[in-house]
Design an enzyme around this catalytic site. Sequence first.
Site, mmCIF file in Angstrom:
data_model
loop_
_atom_site.group_PDB
_atom_site.id
_atom_site.type_symbol
_atom_site.label_atom_id
_atom_site.label_comp_id
_atom_site.label_asym_id
_atom_site.label_seq_id
_atom_site.Cartn_x
_atom_site.Cartn_y
_atom_site.Cartn_z
ATOM 1 N N GLU A 101 -37.065 -30.374 18.896
ATOM 2 C CA GLU A 101 -35.712 -30.061 19.389
ATOM 3 C C GLU A 101 -35.193 -31.202 20.253
ATOM 4 O O GLU A 101 -35.971 -31.940 20.857
ATOM 5 C CB GLU A 101 -35.761 -28.782 20.236
ATOM 6 C CG GLU A 101 -35.215 -27.549 19.543
ATOM 7 C CD GLU A 101 -33.692 -27.526 19.445
ATOM 8 O OE1 GLU A 101 -33.060 -28.596 19.331
ATOM 9 O OE2 GLU A 101 -33.132 -26.424 19.471
ATOM 10 N N ASP A 102 -33.873 -31.316 20.330
ATOM 11 C CA ASP A 102 -33.299 -32.299 21.247
ATOM 12 C C ASP A 102 -33.426 -31.826 22.691
ATOM 13 O O ASP A 102 -33.846 -32.560 23.565
ATOM 14 C CB ASP A 102 -31.833 -32.616 20.888
ATOM 15 C CG ASP A 102 -30.949 -31.378 20.724
ATOM 16 O OD1 ASP A 102 -31.441 -30.241 20.884
ATOM 17 O OD2 ASP A 102 -29.755 -31.548 20.425
ATOM 18 N N ASP A 105 -32.457 -25.468 26.436
ATOM 19 C CA ASP A 105 -31.430 -25.105 27.412
ATOM 20 C C ASP A 105 -31.651 -23.646 27.817
ATOM 21 O O ASP A 105 -32.529 -23.358 28.611
ATOM 22 C CB ASP A 105 -30.063 -25.372 26.775
ATOM 23 C CG ASP A 105 -28.908 -25.278 27.744
ATOM 24 O OD1 ASP A 105 -29.104 -25.568 28.927
ATOM 25 O OD2 ASP A 105 -27.793 -24.915 27.326
ATOM 26 N N PHE A 154 -24.345 -31.617 31.507
ATOM 27 C CA PHE A 154 -24.148 -31.701 30.062
ATOM 28 C C PHE A 154 -24.383 -33.138 29.626
ATOM 29 O O PHE A 154 -23.723 -34.055 30.104
ATOM 30 C CB PHE A 154 -22.754 -31.221 29.653
ATOM 31 C CG PHE A 154 -22.662 -31.046 28.166
ATOM 32 C CD1 PHE A 154 -23.124 -29.889 27.560
ATOM 33 C CD2 PHE A 154 -22.171 -32.069 27.366
ATOM 34 C CE1 PHE A 154 -23.087 -29.742 26.177
ATOM 35 C CE2 PHE A 154 -22.130 -31.932 25.983
ATOM 36 C CZ PHE A 154 -22.586 -30.772 25.387
HETATM 37 P P1 IMP Z 1 -30.343 -23.113 23.771
HETATM 38 O O1 IMP Z 1 -30.448 -22.068 22.701
HETATM 39 O O2 IMP Z 1 -29.361 -22.719 24.827
HETATM 40 O O3 IMP Z 1 -31.666 -23.518 24.357
HETATM 41 O O4 IMP Z 1 -29.616 -24.301 23.105
HETATM 42 C C1 IMP Z 1 -30.199 -25.425 22.697
HETATM 43 C C2 IMP Z 1 -29.182 -26.222 21.936
HETATM 44 O O5 IMP Z 1 -27.914 -26.300 22.613
HETATM 45 C C3 IMP Z 1 -29.675 -27.627 21.816
HETATM 46 O O6 IMP Z 1 -30.456 -27.786 20.660
HETATM 47 C C4 IMP Z 1 -28.403 -28.409 21.789
HETATM 48 O O7 IMP Z 1 -27.956 -28.522 20.472
HETATM 49 C C5 IMP Z 1 -27.418 -27.604 22.590
HETATM 50 N N1 IMP Z 1 -27.324 -28.106 23.977
HETATM 51 C C6 IMP Z 1 -27.786 -27.527 25.097
HETATM 52 N N2 IMP Z 1 -27.549 -28.286 26.179
HETATM 53 C C7 IMP Z 1 -26.913 -29.389 25.741
HETATM 54 C C8 IMP Z 1 -26.406 -30.569 26.393
HETATM 55 O O8 IMP Z 1 -26.488 -30.799 27.607
HETATM 56 N N3 IMP Z 1 -25.824 -31.481 25.572
HETATM 57 C C9 IMP Z 1 -25.713 -31.321 24.228
HETATM 58 N N4 IMP Z 1 -26.183 -30.241 23.588
HETATM 59 C C10 IMP Z 1 -26.771 -29.282 24.332
HETATM 60 MG MG MG Z 2 -29.892 -28.465 18.878
#
Ligand code: IMP
Ligand code: MG
Length: 180
Positions: A101-102, A105, A154
């Site tokens: 994953e990138d 969050d 962000f």
């Molecule tokens: P989660 O389900 O909230 O953990 O979301 C994860 C996904 O949200 C990541 O794979 C990203 O694609 C996107 N995301 C969350 N935070 C950021 C950020 O700071 N910048 C860009 N994309 C983000």
């Molecule tokens: Mg993502």
Amino acid sequence: MPASGRERLKVLIRRGAIQKRVREVALQITRDFKGERVHLVGVLKGACIFLSDLVREINLDTSIDFIAVSSYGKGKESTGQVRVLKDLDSNVAGLNVILVEDILDTGLTINYLLRIMRQRQPKVLRVAALLDKPSRRVKEVKGDYVGFTIPNEFVVGYGLNYAERFRNLKDVCILSLPPV
Ligand code: IMP
Ligand code: MG
């Protein structure tokens, strides 16, 4: 800088630091799976650049695949509902799977992916994430291989986007948007 209007980009993690850390993570994976094959599953699109660099630093038998998901309710109260847009090309049963994953969050996306991957009975299932924003967590989840833990900002670059832009930045940058 490619930002427009009143968007501001500020470097958070420089390319050199990313490169060094990606090598360290790859070395850890190489040690943990000594003598075995690892199957990297990249979560599109954000993880594509991290995965590309990571896999080239892993000194093992490897294979790669990709999955694309979309989530709903982001930005507001996330419902945690995730939908698979593109599934894997091949079966992962019996493989050492590392979800790549990138960023972690809220944890909702990776939690969903772990759930559907577990049902496919890999031998081992782990998570590698370039970035971790633990302060935003809604669903308890821990990355096995985390590049950097970052504050609640962000960020874009090195694969991460804002409205599909900025994925090509070599550094991870904080994006500030003008107030609405
Ligand atoms: P989660 O389900 O909230 O953990 O979301 C994860 C996904 O949200 C990541 O794979 C990203 O694609 C996107 N995301 C969350 N935070 C950021 C950020 O700071 N910048 C860009 N994309 C983000
Ligand atoms: Mg993502």
